[in-house]
Design a protein around this motif. Structure first.
Motif, PDB file in Angstrom:
ATOM      1  N   THR A 223       0.834  -1.201   0.000  1.00 51.05           N
ATOM      2  CA  THR A 223       0.000   0.000   0.000  1.00 51.05           C
ATOM      3  C   THR A 223       0.868   1.250   0.000  1.00 51.05           C
ATOM      4  OG1 THR A 223      -1.782  -1.163   1.153  1.00 51.05           O
ATOM      5  CG2 THR A 223      -1.829   1.249   1.203  1.00 51.05           C
TER       6      THR A 223
ATOM      7  N   ARG B 203       2.133   1.815  -3.371  1.00 49.18           N
ATOM      8  CA  ARG B 203       1.071   2.222  -4.290  1.00 49.18           C
ATOM      9  C   ARG B 203       0.728   3.700  -4.143  1.00 49.18           C
ATOM     10  NH1 ARG B 203      -4.752   1.543  -3.638  1.00 49.18           N
ATOM     11  NH2 ARG B 203      -4.310   0.474  -1.698  1.00 49.18           N
ATOM     12  N   ILE B 204       0.780   4.223  -2.916  1.00 45.98           N
ATOM     13  CA  ILE B 204       0.371   5.613  -2.698  1.00 45.98           C
ATOM     14  C   ILE B 204       1.550   6.577  -2.581  1.00 45.98           C
ATOM     15  CG2 ILE B 204      -1.854   4.997  -1.721  1.00 45.98           C
ATOM     16  CD1 ILE B 204      -0.729   5.502   1.046  1.00 45.98           C
TER      17      ILE B 204
ATOM     18  N   GLU C 181      -8.268   0.878   3.202  1.00 45.78           N
ATOM     19  CA  GLU C 181      -8.235   0.791   1.730  1.00 45.78           C
ATOM     20  C   GLU C 181      -8.790   2.057   1.094  1.00 45.78           C
ATOM     21  OE1 GLU C 181      -7.234  -0.624  -1.948  1.00 45.78           O
ATOM     22  OE2 GLU C 181      -6.610  -1.386   0.002  1.00 45.78           O
ATOM     23  N   MET C 182      -9.904   2.558   1.636  1.00 44.86           N
ATOM     24  CA  MET C 182     -10.489   3.784   1.111  1.00 44.86           C
ATOM     25  C   MET C 182      -9.536   4.954   1.330  1.00 44.86           C
ATOM     26  SD  MET C 182     -12.223   6.848   2.129  1.00 44.86           S
ATOM     27  CE  MET C 182     -12.614   6.498   3.825  1.00 44.86           C
TER      28      MET C 182
ATOM     29  N   ALA D  51      -6.275   4.834   1.618  1.00 43.00           N
ATOM     30  CA  ALA D  51      -5.152   4.676   0.684  1.00 43.00           C
ATOM     31  C   ALA D  51      -5.526   5.198  -0.694  1.00 43.00           C
ATOM     32  CB  ALA D  51      -4.720   3.215   0.605  1.00 43.00           C
ATOM     33  N   ASN D  52      -6.732   4.881  -1.139  1.00 44.78           N
ATOM     34  CA  ASN D  52      -7.192   5.376  -2.442  1.00 44.78           C
ATOM     35  C   ASN D  52      -7.285   6.895  -2.457  1.00 44.78           C
ATOM     36  OD1 ASN D  52      -7.351   2.805  -3.535  1.00 44.78           O
ATOM     37  ND2 ASN D  52      -9.495   2.555  -2.961  1.00 44.78           N
TER      38      ASN D  52
ATOM     39  N   ALA E 275      -3.801   8.286  -2.773  1.00 43.43           N
ATOM     40  CA  ALA E 275      -3.340   8.105  -4.157  1.00 43.43           C
ATOM     41  C   ALA E 275      -3.949   9.182  -5.061  1.00 43.43           C
ATOM     42  CB  ALA E 275      -3.694   6.709  -4.658  1.00 43.43           C
ATOM     43  N   LYS E 276      -5.223   9.482  -4.849  1.00 47.36           N
ATOM     44  CA  LYS E 276      -5.882  10.542  -5.638  1.00 47.36           C
ATOM     45  C   LYS E 276      -5.254  11.903  -5.346  1.00 47.36           C
ATOM     46  CE  LYS E 276     -10.180   8.057  -6.080  1.00 47.36           C
ATOM     47  NZ  LYS E 276     -11.561   7.886  -5.687  1.00 47.36           N
TER      48      LYS E 276
ATOM     49  N   LYS F 165      -2.019  12.178  -7.142  1.00 50.49           N
ATOM     50  CA  LYS F 165      -2.281  12.448  -8.556  1.00 50.49           C
ATOM     51  C   LYS F 165      -2.612  13.931  -8.757  1.00 50.49           C
ATOM     52  CE  LYS F 165      -5.242  11.138 -12.376  1.00 50.49           C
ATOM     53  NZ  LYS F 165      -6.624  10.943 -12.700  1.00 50.49           N
TER      54      LYS F 165
ATOM     55  N   GLU G   9     -15.749  10.156  -2.418  1.00 45.92           N
ATOM     56  CA  GLU G   9     -15.576   9.645  -1.059  1.00 45.92           C
ATOM     57  C   GLU G   9     -14.793  10.591  -0.158  1.00 45.92           C
ATOM     58  OE1 GLU G   9     -14.062   5.594  -1.645  1.00 45.92           O
ATOM     59  OE2 GLU G   9     -16.004   4.962  -0.843  1.00 45.92           O
TER      60      GLU G   9
END
Length: 187
Positions: free
Chosen positions: A21, A24-25, A47-48, A50-51, A54-55, A58, A122
């Motif tokens: 993770t 990934r981030i 998990e949310m 981490a997403n 990541a966003k 970006k 989210e």
């Protein structure tokens, strides 16, 4: 014996997920574990969360590369996305600055809009964590360390390698059973 094996397996699974993770981030393994703990305390599942990071990463890169939309949301949050050398700042640093901005302002439509602009739909789930501010998040991070739930990067990577090797061993076992049961199948 079985209980010890279960604890070892759970620990290596935790480390494996933490390492992958963090990669990934784009943040360190220890930082990810600390932030995940803070997120969990605030209702943001790992998990949310981490997403969302990541966003954010970006968005930071897009803004640093000239995207007006990405820069707009970071500017509305009142945070810098470039360092003094003109390079994109880390998601961890920007996230903590966003938390300070959220901590200083009242809840309302503006916070909700900024959270959604930075983290998409989210993003509103991160508002309770962001409202803690940098100091509040830092206190939760320190608590994670005091509780002993932050594994060093070296230990986490060693556990990840161990877990991967156990998976390889299991696959080898199942593969050898398959070839003994069906030895005449064409390749």
């Amino acid at each position: 014996g079985g209980a010890i094996a279960a604890v070892v397996k759970r620990t290596t699974d935790y480390a494996d997920v933490a390492v992958k993770t963090a990669q990934r981030i784009g943040i360190g393994v220890e930082a990810w574990q600390e932030l995940a703990y803070a997120g969990n305390l605030s209702g943001a599942e790992s998990e949310m969360f981490a997403n969302m990071l990541a966003k954010l990463n970006k968005r930071i890169i897009e803004a640093a590369n000239g995207s007006e939309d990405a820069a707009l949301w970071l500017n509305r949050a009142g945070v810098a996305f470039k360092d003094s050398g003109g390079r994109a700042r880390s998601a961890e640093a920007v996230f903590l600055d966003i938390a300070d901005a959220f901590h200083r302002h009242e809840d309302g439509a503006k916070k909700t809009a900024i959270a959604m602009g930075l983290f998409e739909e989210e993003g509103t789930k991160l508002i309770p964590l962001l409202n803690s501010g940098k100091a509040g998040i830092q206190a939760m991070r320190e608590e994670a360390r005091r509780l002993g739930i932050v594994m060093s990067e070296e230990d986490a990577k060693a556990s990840e390698a161990f877990n991967d090797n156990v998976s390889r061993l299991q696959e080898t076992f199942w593969g050898s059973r398959f070839t003994r049961i069906f030895p005449t199948l064409p390749a």
